[in-house]
Design an enzyme around this catalytic site. Structure first.
Site, PDB file in Angstrom:
ATOM      1  N   HIS A   1       0.855  -1.196   0.000  1.00 20.66           N
ATOM      2  CA  HIS A   1       0.000   0.000   0.000  1.00 20.66           C
ATOM      3  C   HIS A   1       0.881   1.233   0.000  1.00 20.66           C
ATOM      4  CE1 HIS A   1      -0.211   1.009   4.618  1.00 20.66           C
ATOM      5  NE2 HIS A   1       0.963   0.548   4.292  1.00 20.66           N
TER       6      HIS A   1
ATOM      7  N   CYS B   1       5.871   6.802   4.182  1.00 23.88           N
ATOM      8  CA  CYS B   1       4.761   5.872   3.923  1.00 23.88           C
ATOM      9  C   CYS B   1       3.868   6.293   2.764  1.00 23.88           C
ATOM     10  CB  CYS B   1       3.926   5.660   5.189  1.00 23.88           C
ATOM     11  SG  CYS B   1       4.836   4.751   6.450  1.00 23.88           S
TER      12      CYS B   1
ATOM     13  N   HIS C   1       4.996   0.555  -0.445  1.00 23.53           N
ATOM     14  CA  HIS C   1       5.740  -0.355   0.423  1.00 23.53           C
ATOM     15  C   HIS C   1       4.812  -1.481   0.857  1.00 23.53           C
ATOM     16  CE1 HIS C   1       3.707   2.358   3.211  1.00 23.53           C
ATOM     17  NE2 HIS C   1       3.848   1.422   4.150  1.00 23.53           N
TER      18      HIS C   1
ATOM     19  N   HIS D   1       3.821  -4.798   3.866  1.00 23.97           N
ATOM     20  CA  HIS D   1       3.849  -5.296   5.243  1.00 23.97           C
ATOM     21  C   HIS D   1       3.411  -6.755   5.252  1.00 23.97           C
ATOM     22  CE1 HIS D   1       4.102  -1.267   7.055  1.00 23.97           C
ATOM     23  NE2 HIS D   1       3.143  -0.883   6.224  1.00 23.97           N
TER      24      HIS D   1
ATOM     25  N   ASP E   1      -4.467 -10.546   0.621  1.00 22.52           N
ATOM     26  CA  ASP E   1      -3.179 -11.228   0.525  1.00 22.52           C
ATOM     27  C   ASP E   1      -2.554 -11.026  -0.856  1.00 22.52           C
ATOM     28  OD1 ASP E   1      -1.102 -12.792   1.635  1.00 22.52           O
ATOM     29  OD2 ASP E   1      -1.865 -14.567   0.597  1.00 22.52           O
ATOM     30  N   HIS E   2      -1.330 -10.522  -0.855  1.00 23.44           N
ATOM     31  CA  HIS E   2      -0.565 -10.222  -2.059  1.00 23.44           C
ATOM     32  C   HIS E   2      -1.312  -9.266  -2.990  1.00 23.44           C
ATOM     33  CE1 HIS E   2       1.795 -13.540  -0.487  1.00 23.44           C
ATOM     34  NE2 HIS E   2       2.782 -13.030  -1.192  1.00 23.44           N
TER      35      HIS E   2
ATOM     36  N   GLU F   1       0.443  -3.732  11.494  1.00 24.31           N
ATOM     37  CA  GLU F   1       1.301  -3.540  10.317  1.00 24.31           C
ATOM     38  C   GLU F   1       2.694  -4.092  10.564  1.00 24.31           C
ATOM     39  OE1 GLU F   1       1.503   0.498   8.974  1.00 24.31           O
ATOM     40  OE2 GLU F   1      -0.449   0.363   8.008  1.00 24.31           O
TER      41      GLU F   1
END
Length: 125
Positions: free
Chosen positions: A13, A22, A26, A28, A65-66, A107
Site C-alpha cells: 500500500h 509511507c 511499500h 507489510h 493477501d498479495h 502492520e
C-alpha cells in the site's frame, strides 16, 4: 468469553494523504486478530474455529493477501483497514450466542490498531 483467531497476509500500500516515507509504495506482513464475544453453545463452543477461519479468509484475507490495498481502500491506514474488516465481518459472524467483539490490525510487530465498531459509531455522531 472472548474467542480469538489470528491471521496473516502480505500486502502493499501507500498512504496518499500522508507526507512522509509511507506515501511511497511499500509492503507489510499484516497480522489480523478477530475476536468474538459470547457464550458456548450446545456443542460447548462460542464459534467453530474452522468456520471462523473459512469466513475470515473468504471475506478479508483472500482479498488482501498479495494485493495492492489501495485498490480496495483509498487511504489504507491500519485504522481504515480495521474499519473495513469490521464492516465485512460484523453481520456474517453474528450468532444468537456471540457477536464480533474486536478486530486488531498489526502492520508491524510493534504497530497496530484495535477497533470495536461501536466506538467508531459514537465518534461519528
Amino acid at each position: 468469553m472472548i474467542l480469538i483467531k489470528e491471521f496473516e497476509f502480505d500486502a502493499a500500500h501507500n498512504l496518499v494523504k500522508y507526507h512522509g516515507k509511507c506515501e511511497r509504495l511499500h509492503g507489510h506482513t499484516y497480522k489480523l486478530v478477530v475476536k468474538l464475544e459470547g457464550t458456548p453453545d450446545s456443542e460447548g463452543m462460542v464459534f467453530d474455529f474452522v468456520e471462523l477461519k473459512r469466513i475470515v479468509k473468504e471475506k478479508v484475507v483472500d482479498k488482501f493477501d498479495h494485493a495492492y490495498i489501495n485498490d480496495i481502500i483509498s487511504q489504507p491506514t491500519a485504522e481504515n483497514i480495521a474499519v473495513y474488516v469490521w464492516n465485512e465481518l460484523v453481520e456474517v459472524l453474528k450468532r444468537s450466542n456471540c457477536r464480533l467483539y474486536e478486530v486488531e490490525v498489526w502492520e508491524t510487530k510493534t504497530s497496530g490498531v484495535i477497533y470495536r465498531g461501536e466506538a467508531h459509531e459514537r465518534l461519528a455522531e
